[in-house]
Design a protein around this motif. Structure first.
Motif: not given
Ligand SMILES: [Zn+2]
Length: 90
Positions: A6, A11, A29, A32
């Protein structure tokens, strides 16, 4: 299968291909839950954050829970993304 980590600095999720209910393949992703509608959107860092109740990603495309599945090799090939360097999940 996944493409890259990501891009969000906070993250550590993996960007994975996902088949939506409409059949469109998008990138999402797995942490997230940011979505990129196309590879070009990803390269330009144009993500969307789908949310209830519509979970819309774009016209006619949504990621409502229970309606999508993570993509496999045949899906990304059908979407024209088969030549990317997909990596196997650990
Ligand atoms: Zn992410």
């Amino acid at each position: 299968m996944w493409l890259v980590e990501c891009p969000s600095f906070w993250d550590q999720g993996l960007v994975r291909p996902l088949v939506t209910e409409s059949g469109a393949v998008v990138l999402r992703c797995d942490s997230c839950e940011a979505v990129w509608r196309t590879l070009a959107d990803f390269e330009e860092q144009e993500h969307v954050e789908p949310d209830e109740p519509d979970w819309l990603v774009g016209a006619g495309v949504h990621v409502r829970p229970g309606t999508f599945r993570w993509a496999a090799q045949p899906d990304v090939e059908a979407a024209g993304l088969g030549s990317l360097r997909w990596r196997a999940l650990p």
